[in-house]
Design an enzyme around this catalytic site. Structure first.
Site, PDB file in Angstrom:
ATOM      1  N   SER A  79      15.645  16.944  65.669  1.00 26.89           N
ATOM      2  CA  SER A  79      14.468  16.547  64.893  1.00 26.89           C
ATOM      3  C   SER A  79      13.949  17.724  64.054  1.00 26.89           C
ATOM      4  O   SER A  79      14.685  18.232  63.218  1.00 26.89           O
ATOM      5  CB  SER A  79      13.408  15.980  65.840  1.00 26.89           C
ATOM      6  OG  SER A  79      12.376  15.352  65.120  1.00 26.89           O
ATOM      7  N   ASP A 130      16.225   4.713  66.135  1.00 29.37           N
ATOM      8  CA  ASP A 130      15.276   5.798  65.846  1.00 29.37           C
ATOM      9  C   ASP A 130      14.147   5.240  64.973  1.00 29.37           C
ATOM     10  O   ASP A 130      14.399   4.715  63.880  1.00 29.37           O
ATOM     11  CB  ASP A 130      16.012   6.938  65.124  1.00 29.37           C
ATOM     12  CG  ASP A 130      15.177   8.202  65.022  1.00 29.37           C
ATOM     13  OD1 ASP A 130      14.002   8.116  64.605  1.00 29.37           O
ATOM     14  OD2 ASP A 130      15.699   9.289  65.349  1.00 29.37           O
ATOM     15  N   HIS A 133      13.788   7.676  69.071  1.00 22.35           N
ATOM     16  CA  HIS A 133      13.823   9.081  68.634  1.00 22.35           C
ATOM     17  C   HIS A 133      13.625  10.060  69.796  1.00 22.35           C
ATOM     18  O   HIS A 133      14.381  11.014  69.947  1.00 22.35           O
ATOM     19  CB  HIS A 133      12.751   9.302  67.564  1.00 22.35           C
ATOM     20  CG  HIS A 133      12.807  10.647  66.910  1.00 22.35           C
ATOM     21  ND1 HIS A 133      13.764  10.987  65.981  1.00 22.35           N
ATOM     22  CD2 HIS A 133      12.029  11.756  67.071  1.00 22.35           C
ATOM     23  CE1 HIS A 133      13.568  12.240  65.577  1.00 22.35           C
ATOM     24  NE2 HIS A 133      12.517  12.734  66.220  1.00 22.35           N
TER      25      HIS A 133
END
Ligand SMILES: *[C@@H]1O[C@H](CO)[C@@H](O)[C@H](O)[C@H]1NC(C)=O
Ligand SMILES: *[C@@H]1O[C@H](CO)[C@@H](O)[C@H](O)[C@H]1NC(C)=O
Ligand SMILES: *[C@@H]1O[C@H](CO)[C@@H](O)[C@H](O)[C@H]1NC(C)=O
Ligand SMILES: *[C@@H]1O[C@H](CO)[C@@H](O)[C@H](O)[C@H]1NC(C)=O
Ligand SMILES: *[C@@H]1O[C@H](CO)[C@@H](O)[C@H](O)[C@H]1NC(C)=O
Ligand SMILES: *[C@@H]1O[C@H](CO)[C@@H](O)[C@H](O)[C@H]1NC(C)=O
Length: 419
Positions: free
Chosen positions: A194, A341, A373
């Site tokens: 991320s 996600d 996610h």
């Protein structure tokens, strides 16, 4: 015998005696005078060590028995406007040797911790004292050095990808010069999820032009964010709303005129006002996540989303939020992403993979049918570490994969082998 060899090797390379001790109690970077530059640091080449110390307190004892030493290194880097800047990295030394065929110091994993905060006191060099990182001890357990840069730099420029790329690349240069046992020809690998994938991927995009001498041989990128501007829009009214606020402040912190403009557009009264918005500057990601969940950042601006369209802001976003705008990685990649996600959609990562493959990048891409996610952060950990192991122990280069392989997988944390 093994221990003696390791010591002899390190001492031969190392001016360890000249490395000062850190304070016995770690201090937040905003309060610790060590986090400052000597005069004329601008003259030093990117990656030059400006200060080095043993990390405050007894960091190796916090990390565990796989860690023999931990250093803070303050180094010269370059900001998003290509002006001299600085950052800090924390280098963890392993207490055991790498696998049989590898020399001590021959493998370095740079782990970009996704701190997602615009508060400099959330920098990993300080947060490490309160965050248990089992993947750090695991990596050290392979005999790898582990490099953890404060890639957002002194302004905590969340999402400011050009600055982050430079900070990651210069942290490698700094640790190679530190004389604490990293071999000059060490294999360097990157790992990030991320926000950490942003810093890692952009470092790879910029390597060819900024630090071509570095021996970076692979990267594991999870929860990839090919278009961060898109995320600012989609996280509104969801639990992830704080990402938009921190990201907009973080990117523009590298462009003072755009930053002032953003602040000038905040409402001064009503429930969504300037004071509330700017309170994020003193929050960790966890605090911001809880405080701003289900809000919409555009409610804080007098003209709503129009704030994004101002030329100053648009330009900062265009330069710092679109992957493959500046280049593509020159190293093999392992990319892992949850199909569901909800922060950064899988089809943008699919596009990223197709585009990069067509330009010759070698990619193993796994799309996970399980989780969203935050789940994939955990679910992907074992696969990322296993892939990094093949890269850092040299087996990958003996059987390099050419081209791209895309797989759908179904993996949950119960079968990652780490938990
Ligand atoms: C040290 O690393 C090994 C191998 O990766 C791992 O099995 C072990 O749990 C680690 N030790 C600690 C204290 O974390
Ligand atoms: C990125 O996302 C923004 C906001 O949705 C969009 O306007 C822009 O066209 C996207 N850029 C690319 C290159 O996909
Ligand atoms: C600003 O917003 C906060 C909530 O975030 C509220 O407590 C405060 O009263 C507001 N200030 C003004 C001047 O409206
Ligand atoms: C909050 O952050 C701002 C800017 O990042 C800083 O100037 C200020 O000292 C911080 N306030 C507190 C109470 O830490
Ligand atoms: C991704 O999927 C969404 C629908 O979920 C669609 O609106 C969008 O156009 C797709 N984007 C790309 C880049 O394929
Ligand atoms: C993976 O699953 C998607 C549906 O989510 C499908 O369209 C695609 O063909 C599959 N890819 C592979 C390589 O099996």
């Amino acid at each position: 015998m093994a221990v003696h060899l390791l010591l002899a090797f390190s001492v031969a390379l190392s001016p360890r005696e000249s490395i000062i001790s850190g304070p016995s109690t770690p201090m937040p970077p905003s309060k610790d005078p060590w986090y400052s530059t000597p005069d004329n640091f601008e003259q030093a080449a990117p990656g030059t060590i400006l200060r080095i110390r043993h990390a405050p307190g007894n960091l190796p004892s916090i990390v565990g028995s796989n860690c023999s030493a931990a250093y803070n290194i303050l180094y010269r880097t370059t900001d998003s406007q290509y002006k001299p800047s600085w950052s800090v990295t924390t280098l963890f030394a392993p207490s055991i040797q790498p696998g049989s065929t590898n020399r001590p110091g021959s493998s370095v994993l740079s782990y970009q911790f996704p701190y997602n905060s615009v508060d400099v006191d959330s920098s990993p060099s300080y947060a490490v004292y309160s965050t248990p990182w089992h993947d750090l001890t695991y990596a050290l357990g392979h005999g790898w050095f582990v490099n953890v840069p404060d890639f957002e730099g002194p302004l905590a420029s969340d999402v400011a990808a050009i600055e982050e790329a430079h900070a990651v690349l210069d942290s490698f240069r700094a640790i190679m010069e530190a004389g604490v046992g990293v071999a000059p020809d060490a294999r360097l690998a990157l790992w990030g999820y991320s926000g950490g994938s942003i810093a890692s991927e952009w470092a790879l995009e910029f390597q060819e032009q900024y630090a071509p001498e570095l021996n970076i041989i692979g990267a594991a990128l999870g929860g990839l964010v090919p278009n961060t501007t898109y995320v600012f829009d989609t996280v509104g009214d969801t639990e992830f709303a704080s990402h938009g606020m921190a990201g907009l402040l973080g990117v523009t912190s590298q462009y003072p005129a755009a930053y002032s403009y953003i602040i000038s557009q905040l409402k001064t009264s009503g429930p969504y006002n300037k004071t509330g918005f700017l309170s994020i500057r003193n929050m960790s990601y966890e605090q911001a996540h809880a405080t701003f969940a289900n809000q919409n950042m555009y409610d804080y601006f007098v003209g709503g989303r129009a704030v994004m369209q101002a030329p100053l802001v648009k330009r900062a976003l265009q330069l710092n939020t679109i992957m493959t705008y500046h280049g593509v990685p020159q190293t093999p990649l392992f990319i892992y992403k949850a199909i569901h996600d909800e922060v950064t959609p899988v089809n943008q990562t699919d596009d990223y993979v197709h585009r990069s493959c067509s330009l010759g990048v070698n990619i193993l891409y796994e799309r996970n049918t399980v989780g969203g996610h935050e789940d994939e952060f955990v679910n992907g950990e074992g696969r990322a570490l296993a892939w990094l192991e093949t890269v850092l122990d040299g087996s990958y280069e003996q059987h390099p994969i050419s081209g791209c392989e895309i797989r759908n997988v179904s993996v949950s944390s119960v079968n990652t082998g780490i938990y």
